[in-house]
Design an enzyme around this catalytic site. Structure first.
Site, short mmCIF file in Angstrom:
data_model
loop_
_atom_site.label_atom_id
_atom_site.label_comp_id
_atom_site.label_asym_id
_atom_site.label_seq_id
_atom_site.Cartn_x
_atom_site.Cartn_y
_atom_site.Cartn_z
N TYR A 57 9.72 2.09 -5.95
CA TYR A 57 8.27 2.34 -5.76
C TYR A 57 8.03 3.24 -4.56
N THR A 79 1.19 5.01 1.09
CA THR A 79 1.46 3.65 1.55
C THR A 79 2.38 3.64 2.77
N ASP A 80 2.29 2.59 3.57
CA ASP A 80 3.19 2.48 4.73
C ASP A 80 4.64 2.28 4.28
N GLU A 81 4.83 1.88 2.99
CA GLU A 81 6.20 1.61 2.53
C GLU A 81 7.07 2.86 2.53
N ASP A 134 -5.11 9.93 -18.65
CA ASP A 134 -3.81 9.76 -17.99
C ASP A 134 -3.60 10.93 -17.03
N LEU A 160 1.41 -10.90 -3.87
CA LEU A 160 1.58 -12.20 -3.21
C LEU A 160 0.31 -13.06 -3.15
N ASN A 208 -2.92 -4.49 1.33
CA ASN A 208 -4.33 -4.87 1.13
C ASN A 208 -4.42 -6.25 0.49
N TYR A 266 9.88 -15.57 -1.79
CA TYR A 266 11.17 -14.88 -1.88
C TYR A 266 12.00 -15.15 -0.63
N LYS A 290 6.51 7.09 -4.15
CA LYS A 290 5.33 7.43 -3.34
C LYS A 290 5.71 8.49 -2.29
N ARG A 321 13.88 -10.72 -3.30
CA ARG A 321 13.72 -9.40 -3.92
C ARG A 321 14.90 -8.53 -3.44
N PRO A 322 15.61 -7.84 -4.34
CA PRO A 322 16.71 -6.98 -3.88
C PRO A 322 16.20 -5.89 -2.93
N GLY A 323 16.93 -5.68 -1.84
CA GLY A 323 16.56 -4.62 -0.89
C GLY A 323 15.23 -4.86 -0.19
N HIS A 324 14.83 -6.12 -0.08
CA HIS A 324 13.52 -6.51 0.43
C HIS A 324 13.27 -6.00 1.86
P1 NAD Z 1 -3.35 -1.00 -8.96
O1 NAD Z 1 -2.02 -1.15 -9.61
O2 NAD Z 1 -4.24 -2.17 -8.80
O3 NAD Z 1 -4.20 0.12 -9.72
C1 NAD Z 1 -3.65 1.31 -10.19
C2 NAD Z 1 -4.68 1.98 -11.09
O4 NAD Z 1 -4.12 3.23 -11.53
C3 NAD Z 1 -5.01 1.18 -12.35
O5 NAD Z 1 -6.39 1.19 -12.58
C4 NAD Z 1 -4.26 1.91 -13.46
O6 NAD Z 1 -4.89 1.79 -14.73
C5 NAD Z 1 -4.31 3.33 -12.94
N1 NAD Z 1 -3.22 4.17 -13.48
C6 NAD Z 1 -1.90 3.87 -13.51
N2 NAD Z 1 -1.21 4.86 -14.12
C7 NAD Z 1 -2.12 5.80 -14.45
C8 NAD Z 1 -2.03 7.07 -15.08
N3 NAD Z 1 -0.86 7.55 -15.53
N4 NAD Z 1 -3.15 7.80 -15.25
C9 NAD Z 1 -4.36 7.32 -14.82
N5 NAD Z 1 -4.51 6.12 -14.24
C10 NAD Z 1 -3.41 5.37 -14.05
O7 NAD Z 1 -3.03 -0.31 -7.56
P2 NAD Z 1 -3.71 -0.55 -6.12
O8 NAD Z 1 -3.06 -1.69 -5.47
O9 NAD Z 1 -5.18 -0.50 -6.28
O10 NAD Z 1 -3.20 0.77 -5.38
C11 NAD Z 1 -3.91 1.99 -5.51
C12 NAD Z 1 -3.19 3.06 -4.71
O11 NAD Z 1 -3.11 2.68 -3.35
C13 NAD Z 1 -1.77 3.32 -5.16
O12 NAD Z 1 -1.51 4.69 -5.10
C14 NAD Z 1 -0.91 2.56 -4.17
O13 NAD Z 1 0.35 3.18 -4.01
C15 NAD Z 1 -1.75 2.69 -2.91
N6 NAD Z 1 -1.62 1.60 -1.93
C16 NAD Z 1 -1.75 0.29 -2.30
C17 NAD Z 1 -1.69 -0.72 -1.34
C18 NAD Z 1 -1.86 -2.18 -1.70
O14 NAD Z 1 -1.67 -3.04 -0.84
N7 NAD Z 1 -2.21 -2.52 -2.93
C19 NAD Z 1 -1.50 -0.37 0.01
C20 NAD Z 1 -1.35 0.97 0.34
C21 NAD Z 1 -1.45 1.95 -0.63
O1 DAU Z 2 2.50 -2.08 2.26
C1 DAU Z 2 1.72 -1.54 1.25
C2 DAU Z 2 2.22 -2.01 -0.10
O2 DAU Z 2 1.90 -3.40 -0.18
C3 DAU Z 2 1.63 -1.24 -1.27
O3 DAU Z 2 2.05 0.10 -1.20
C4 DAU Z 2 2.07 -1.86 -2.60
O4 DAU Z 2 1.41 -1.20 -3.67
C5 DAU Z 2 1.67 -3.32 -2.60
O5 DAU Z 2 2.13 -3.93 -3.79
C6 DAU Z 2 2.26 -4.04 -1.39
O6 DAU Z 2 3.72 -4.15 -1.48
P1 DAU Z 2 4.51 -5.49 -1.11
O7 DAU Z 2 5.78 -5.49 -1.84
O8 DAU Z 2 4.53 -5.71 0.36
O9 DAU Z 2 3.45 -6.58 -1.73
P2 DAU Z 2 3.67 -7.91 -2.59
O10 DAU Z 2 2.34 -8.58 -2.68
O11 DAU Z 2 4.42 -7.67 -3.85
O12 DAU Z 2 4.60 -8.78 -1.64
C7 DAU Z 2 4.20 -9.13 -0.32
C8 DAU Z 2 5.34 -9.93 0.30
O13 DAU Z 2 5.43 -11.19 -0.36
C9 DAU Z 2 6.69 -9.28 0.15
O14 DAU Z 2 7.45 -9.54 1.32
C10 DAU Z 2 7.32 -9.99 -1.05
C11 DAU Z 2 6.72 -11.39 -0.97
N1 DAU Z 2 6.49 -12.08 -2.26
C12 DAU Z 2 5.81 -11.43 -3.23
C13 DAU Z 2 5.57 -12.03 -4.44
C14 DAU Z 2 4.83 -11.30 -5.54
C15 DAU Z 2 6.93 -13.39 -2.44
O15 DAU Z 2 7.54 -13.99 -1.53
N2 DAU Z 2 6.67 -14.00 -3.64
C16 DAU Z 2 6.03 -13.36 -4.67
O16 DAU Z 2 5.87 -13.99 -5.76
#
Ligand code: NAD
Ligand code: DAU
Length: 351
Positions: free
Chosen positions: A157, A132-134, A61, A197, A187, A214, A161, A288-291
């Site tokens: 979230y 993240t870009d968020e 962890d 999504l 991604n 949503y 970050k 989603r609230p605050g989407h």
């Molecule tokens: P994910 O949720 O798929 O994976 C997160 C990983 O972190 C998991 O393997 C989990 O077991 C591990 N983890 C969580 N808490 C932990 C802890 N306390 N100690 C050790 N390991 C722990 O996430 P992801 O989508 O692969 O994202 C990875 C990173 O990239 C994150 O930091 C996220 O903010 C960032 N990011 C994600 C996206 C996206 O679209 N998914 C885009 C931009 C940035």
């Molecule tokens: O922009 C980078 C971020 O992208 C990362 O930092 C986050 O870790 C990653 O989860 C992602 O965030 P989003 O909130 O954009 O991704 P998500 O896939 O949850 O949602 C994408 C869009 O789709 C968003 O506008 C919400 C909408 N959505 C999502 C889900 C899960 C729906 O309409 N229906 C759904 O069931």
């Protein structure tokens, strides 16, 4: 040159692609995957590389300072690539404290462990934080996030970050730790957990279950194939300038509703269903609230200064993704059994 790199969160979606790339491309490196294996961490994601001699898995962890100290003293780690985080916006709306603890306190513990181990000897060291870009909030149509865009997070979230980004910068500024940060757009690709999504829609299309969009589906996201993000991380880790922030994005904006229709069409053809069959499953649900309305990344700095480019178009990447899910339905079955059912019920029932 030999190097030992600690990758946190390497069993997750993006982390597993980063680990695979580094293990395969740099056989002279040792890659340590440090992961707690939460619901999002899955060692099956790495079954093709886990027997390689340059790969080590440590279950741990990032909040556990003693365990981190042990790992830093057992191995001569010169680089950290920090991906471990709670990553799903919808979960953060239900459990903000968990996001603050993992993403903020966890990042500080990791920074502190690296600082203690490196003890001011920064030569050849690098702490790379994956953000993240968020953190920039939402951007109006026609504009793009650059590295100079003010931080303006809107969800628990993204707030966690953004806070972790500030701590990373503070370690760079206060202690001269060699840090670098990247901020990527959404991604998609293989091994994506079906709470997000695209994989959620793929899973529901396969099951012929409602496709929950949503609000009106008007929100815009900028999608990047996960292997292209892993390639950007590799580039920034090796060539990025200390203290800098790099945006990563695919210049590939889609309204959610258009994306879901596009995916339905692709899946109908792959599954030999009649065209339009899956789109009938689309169901508009409470927003989603605050989407955040729109994310759009300007990745000019990364492209011009470090020479990175996405390698696939969205059409190619999405087809690879759908093909992967169709040939890995066992993976999907594993991750959607058990706790996922309860999650889905809580999140989508009566929405
Ligand atoms: P994910 O949720 O798929 O994976 C997160 C990983 O972190 C998991 O393997 C989990 O077991 C591990 N983890 C969580 N808490 C932990 C802890 N306390 N100690 C050790 N390991 C722990 O996430 P992801 O989508 O692969 O994202 C990875 C990173 O990239 C994150 O930091 C996220 O903010 C960032 N990011 C994600 C996206 C996206 O679209 N998914 C885009 C931009 C940035
Ligand atoms: O922009 C980078 C971020 O992208 C990362 O930092 C986050 O870790 C990653 O989860 C992602 O965030 P989003 O909130 O954009 O991704 P998500 O896939 O949850 O949602 C994408 C869009 O789709 C968003 O506008 C919400 C909408 N959505 C999502 C889900 C899960 C729906 O309409 N229906 C759904 O069931």
């Amino acid at each position: 040159m030999k190097k030992t790199i600690l990758v946190t969160g390497g069993a997750g979606f993006i982390g597993s692609h980063v680990v695979r790339r580094l293990v395969n491309r740099y056989p002279e490196y040792t890659i340590i995957n440090y992961d707690k294996l939460t619901y999002a961490g899955n060692l099956e994601n790495l079954s093709d590389v886990d027997q390689k001699p340059n790969y080590i898995f440590v279950k741990g962890d990032i909040l556990d300072g003693d365990k981190l100290k042990e790992v830093f003293s057992q191995y001569t780690i010169s680089g950290v690539i920090h991906l471990a985080a709670e990553s799903h916006v919808d979960r953060s709306l239900h459990n903000p404290d968990e996001f603050a603890i993992t993403n903020v306190i966890g990042t500080i513990r990791l920074l502190q462990a690296a600082k203690n181990a490196w003890n001011g000897n920064w030569e050849g060291k690098r702490f790379y934080h994956i953000s993240t870009d968020e953190v920039y909030g939402s951007v109006e149509h026609g504009k793009f996030f650059t590295e100079e865009t003010p931080i303006d997070p809107q969800s628990p979230y993204s707030s966690s970050k953004a806070s972790s980004d500030h701590f990373v910068k503070a370690y760079g500024n206060s202690y001269k730790m060699p840090v670098v940060i990247s901020r990527c757009s959404n991604n998609y690709g293989p091994n994506h957990f079906p709470e997000k999504l695209i994989p959620l829609m793929i899973h529901n299309i396969l099951q012929k279950k409602p496709l929950p969009v949503y609000g009106k589906g008007e929100n815009v996201r900028d999608w990047l194939f996960v292997e292209d993000h892993a390639a950007a991380i590799d580039t920034i880790f090796h060539k990025g300038k200390t203290g800098e922030v790099y945006n990563i994005g695919g210049n590939n904006e889609w309204k959610n509703i258009d994306l879901v229709y596009f995916l339905c069409k692709l899946m109908d053809s792959k599954l030999k269903r009649s065209e339009g069959e899956s789109a009938k499953l689309i169901t508009f649900v409470t927003d989603r609230p605050g989407h955040d309305l729109r994310y759009a990344i300007d990745a000019t700095k990364l492209m011009t200064q470090l020479g990175w480019r996405p390698s696939v178009t969205f059409e190619q990447g999405l087809e690879k993704t759908v093909d992967w899910y169709l040939s890995n339905q066992e993976w999907l079955n594993h991750v959607t059994s058990g706790a996922y059912q309860q999650y889905y019920q809580n999140m989508y029932h009566n929405r």
